[in-house]
Motif scaffolding. Sequence first.
Motif, PDB file in Angstrom:
ATOM      1  N   LEU A 210      61.227  26.029  45.781  1.00 43.13           N
ATOM      2  CA  LEU A 210      62.119  27.111  46.210  1.00 43.13           C
ATOM      3  C   LEU A 210      61.352  28.429  46.303  1.00 43.13           C
ATOM      4  O   LEU A 210      60.607  28.797  45.394  1.00 43.13           O
ATOM      5  CB  LEU A 210      63.280  27.269  45.228  1.00 43.13           C
ATOM      6  CG  LEU A 210      64.178  26.055  44.999  1.00 43.13           C
ATOM      7  CD1 LEU A 210      65.374  26.454  44.153  1.00 43.13           C
ATOM      8  CD2 LEU A 210      64.632  25.442  46.309  1.00 43.13           C
TER       9      LEU A 210
ATOM     10  N   LYS B  79      63.851  34.544  48.909  1.00 44.27           N
ATOM     11  CA  LYS B  79      64.764  34.425  50.038  1.00 44.27           C
ATOM     12  C   LYS B  79      65.718  33.244  49.932  1.00 44.27           C
ATOM     13  O   LYS B  79      66.575  33.078  50.803  1.00 44.27           O
ATOM     14  CB  LYS B  79      63.977  34.307  51.343  1.00 44.27           C
ATOM     15  CG  LYS B  79      63.164  33.029  51.483  1.00 44.27           C
ATOM     16  CD  LYS B  79      62.539  32.951  52.882  1.00 44.27           C
ATOM     17  CE  LYS B  79      61.817  31.627  53.103  1.00 44.27           C
ATOM     18  NZ  LYS B  79      61.264  31.539  54.483  1.00 44.27           N
ATOM     19  N   ASP B  80      65.616  32.446  48.905  1.00 40.71           N
ATOM     20  CA  ASP B  80      66.398  31.216  48.826  1.00 40.71           C
ATOM     21  C   ASP B  80      67.851  31.509  48.450  1.00 40.71           C
ATOM     22  O   ASP B  80      68.133  32.184  47.459  1.00 40.71           O
ATOM     23  CB  ASP B  80      65.772  30.267  47.797  1.00 40.71           C
ATOM     24  CG  ASP B  80      66.403  28.902  47.847  1.00 40.71           C
ATOM     25  OD1 ASP B  80      65.953  28.066  48.651  1.00 40.71           O
ATOM     26  OD2 ASP B  80      67.373  28.677  47.101  1.00 40.71           O
ATOM     27  N   SER B  81      68.782  30.964  49.227  1.00 39.37           N
ATOM     28  CA  SER B  81      70.205  31.209  48.985  1.00 39.37           C
ATOM     29  C   SER B  81      70.711  30.458  47.757  1.00 39.37           C
ATOM     30  O   SER B  81      71.583  30.965  47.038  1.00 39.37           O
ATOM     31  CB  SER B  81      71.019  30.822  50.223  1.00 39.37           C
ATOM     32  OG  SER B  81      70.709  31.673  51.308  1.00 39.37           O
ATOM     33  N   SER B  82      70.189  29.260  47.497  1.00 38.51           N
ATOM     34  CA  SER B  82      70.607  28.516  46.308  1.00 38.51           C
ATOM     35  C   SER B  82      70.212  29.278  45.047  1.00 38.51           C
ATOM     36  O   SER B  82      70.984  29.347  44.081  1.00 38.51           O
ATOM     37  CB  SER B  82      69.978  27.122  46.293  1.00 38.51           C
ATOM     38  OG  SER B  82      70.436  26.354  47.381  1.00 38.51           O
TER      39      SER B  82
ATOM     40  N   ARG C 190      73.365  21.174  47.590  1.00 35.28           N
ATOM     41  CA  ARG C 190      72.488  22.145  48.236  1.00 35.28           C
ATOM     42  C   ARG C 190      71.144  21.524  48.612  1.00 35.28           C
ATOM     43  O   ARG C 190      70.145  22.238  48.757  1.00 35.28           O
ATOM     44  CB  ARG C 190      72.275  23.340  47.313  1.00 35.28           C
ATOM     45  CG  ARG C 190      73.510  24.192  47.108  1.00 35.28           C
ATOM     46  CD  ARG C 190      73.873  24.967  48.352  1.00 35.28           C
ATOM     47  NE  ARG C 190      72.807  25.869  48.783  1.00 35.28           N
ATOM     48  CZ  ARG C 190      72.822  26.549  49.918  1.00 35.28           C
ATOM     49  NH1 ARG C 190      73.834  26.400  50.760  1.00 35.28           N
ATOM     50  NH2 ARG C 190      71.831  27.341  50.239  1.00 35.28           N
TER      51      ARG C 190
ATOM     52  N   ASP D 218      68.487  20.378  51.035  1.00 38.80           N
ATOM     53  CA  ASP D 218      68.160  20.688  52.426  1.00 38.80           C
ATOM     54  C   ASP D 218      68.097  19.420  53.269  1.00 38.80           C
ATOM     55  O   ASP D 218      67.831  18.332  52.758  1.00 38.80           O
ATOM     56  CB  ASP D 218      66.808  21.404  52.508  1.00 38.80           C
ATOM     57  CG  ASP D 218      66.926  22.889  52.201  1.00 38.80           C
ATOM     58  OD1 ASP D 218      68.044  23.421  52.235  1.00 38.80           O
ATOM     59  OD2 ASP D 218      65.891  23.515  51.921  1.00 38.80           O
TER      60      ASP D 218
ATOM     61  N   ARG E 115      73.381  34.194  62.574  1.00 36.08           N
ATOM     62  CA  ARG E 115      73.934  33.315  61.539  1.00 36.08           C
ATOM     63  C   ARG E 115      75.132  34.015  60.905  1.00 36.08           C
ATOM     64  O   ARG E 115      74.988  35.043  60.250  1.00 36.08           O
ATOM     65  CB  ARG E 115      72.862  32.995  60.496  1.00 36.08           C
ATOM     66  CG  ARG E 115      73.383  32.342  59.208  1.00 36.08           C
ATOM     67  CD  ARG E 115      74.111  31.024  59.430  1.00 36.08           C
ATOM     68  NE  ARG E 115      73.314  30.040  60.123  1.00 36.08           N
ATOM     69  CZ  ARG E 115      72.422  29.237  59.527  1.00 36.08           C
ATOM     70  NH1 ARG E 115      72.226  29.321  58.212  1.00 36.08           N
ATOM     71  NH2 ARG E 115      71.745  28.354  60.228  1.00 36.08           N
TER      72      ARG E 115
ATOM     73  N   SER F  77      73.168  23.001  54.055  1.00 40.30           N
ATOM     74  CA  SER F  77      72.632  23.960  53.092  1.00 40.30           C
ATOM     75  C   SER F  77      72.449  25.318  53.759  1.00 40.30           C
ATOM     76  O   SER F  77      71.335  25.811  53.915  1.00 40.30           O
ATOM     77  CB  SER F  77      71.293  23.445  52.537  1.00 40.30           C
ATOM     78  OG  SER F  77      70.813  24.284  51.505  1.00 40.30           O
TER      79      SER F  77
ATOM     80  N   THR G 150      71.986  29.144  54.785  1.00 36.50           N
ATOM     81  CA  THR G 150      71.138  30.133  54.137  1.00 36.50           C
ATOM     82  C   THR G 150      71.466  31.545  54.642  1.00 36.50           C
ATOM     83  O   THR G 150      72.501  31.766  55.231  1.00 36.50           O
ATOM     84  CB  THR G 150      69.665  29.813  54.396  1.00 36.50           C
ATOM     85  OG1 THR G 150      69.423  29.832  55.817  1.00 36.50           O
ATOM     86  CG2 THR G 150      69.295  28.439  53.859  1.00 36.50           C
ATOM     87  N   CYS G 151      70.556  32.465  54.361  1.00 33.82           N
ATOM     88  CA  CYS G 151      70.588  33.878  54.788  1.00 33.82           C
ATOM     89  C   CYS G 151      71.340  34.777  53.812  1.00 33.82           C
ATOM     90  O   CYS G 151      71.596  35.952  54.117  1.00 33.82           O
ATOM     91  CB  CYS G 151      71.135  34.055  56.193  1.00 33.82           C
ATOM     92  SG  CYS G 151      70.129  33.231  57.467  1.00 33.82           S
TER      93      CYS G 151
ATOM     94  N   GLN H 170      70.268  36.157  50.953  1.00 37.04           N
ATOM     95  CA  GLN H 170      69.473  37.261  50.420  1.00 37.04           C
ATOM     96  C   GLN H 170      69.113  38.283  51.495  1.00 37.04           C
ATOM     97  O   GLN H 170      69.099  39.492  51.232  1.00 37.04           O
ATOM     98  CB  GLN H 170      68.214  36.716  49.744  1.00 37.04           C
ATOM     99  CG  GLN H 170      68.501  35.847  48.532  1.00 37.04           C
ATOM    100  CD  GLN H 170      67.412  35.913  47.499  1.00 37.04           C
ATOM    101  OE1 GLN H 170      67.070  36.978  47.013  1.00 37.04           O
ATOM    102  NE2 GLN H 170      66.856  34.759  47.148  1.00 37.04           N
TER     103      GLN H 170
END
Length: 310
Positions: free
Chosen positions: A13, A17-20, A84, A86, A208, A284, A286-287, A289
């Motif tokens: 990870l 920047k990882d959303s999880s 979550r 990917d 997004r 999964s 994202t975006c 952060q």
Amino acid sequence: MDLLFIIDPLPSLKIYKDSSYAMMREAAQRGHQLHIAYLEDLAVQQGQVVARATPLALQEGPDWYHCGAATHRTLASFDAVLMRKDPPFDLEYLYATHLLQQAVQAGAKVWNDPQALRDHNEKLAILTFPQFTAPTLVAKSATTLKAFIAEQEEVVLKPLDGMGGSGIFRVRVNDPNLSVILETMTRQGQQTIMAQRYLPQIEAGDKRILLIAGKPVPYCLARIPAPGETRGNLAAGGTGRAQALSASDLEIANTLGPILWARGLFLVGLDVIGTHLTEINVTSPTCFQEITQQTGFNVAQHFIEALELV
């Protein structure tokens, strides 16, 4: 809440920047308990779906996590299970959704709903909403595909199981490599692909739009293609620019949001170019952060607050 994240390996990870990671950090700050599991940790024992669940504590610095001793627990024993992992949506991912569906039937709360994950291929799901899509063809016949390309003149070709912009081609009717591109993508007519009319609005970004429990986040992330590139995906070198939703963005989001939430899709990422819906991301999204850092709107907080209510 006692939360289980089914996730990719922690060392992989990119926490900046990882959303999880953003979800887990926000949940921990709100006093919730974190556990993680990988796909290989899922099993069915004596008719119950269990996970080898590892307690997780977050900390500052490069060694950003500490794992406790793993124990086997039923998925129904958690307040929520967050799928979550990917893509790719391969056979192992498919099998995992079947196990998770069994857990749902035993009382587990799994988001996104496993049946909904199976029902919503991220490319094909847009076909349910033709009022928002550009001219689109799904086929594996080179003859059919060539006829569509001749009609539209400029087309984007997509594999149905790709992510991050991988395997996407922009072709024109007179492209000298068209035949070999179609042969490669369709594996000599054995694999179905998607063709969409090329949308020049991609220059302003592939937006997004996030839906949480059926409602849109007020900001999207427009992913601007790098110079000389067609794809806006961040994984393909695009630059993310957060911006407020436009009137057409809101129309799409407010139309799809309640429908997708009713199907069990708690978190959805809509991809929109101009005024056209191009993908519905459910595995999964994202975006988180990027939007938070640029606008101050804490997407992860919004997500966990919504999770606390379901």
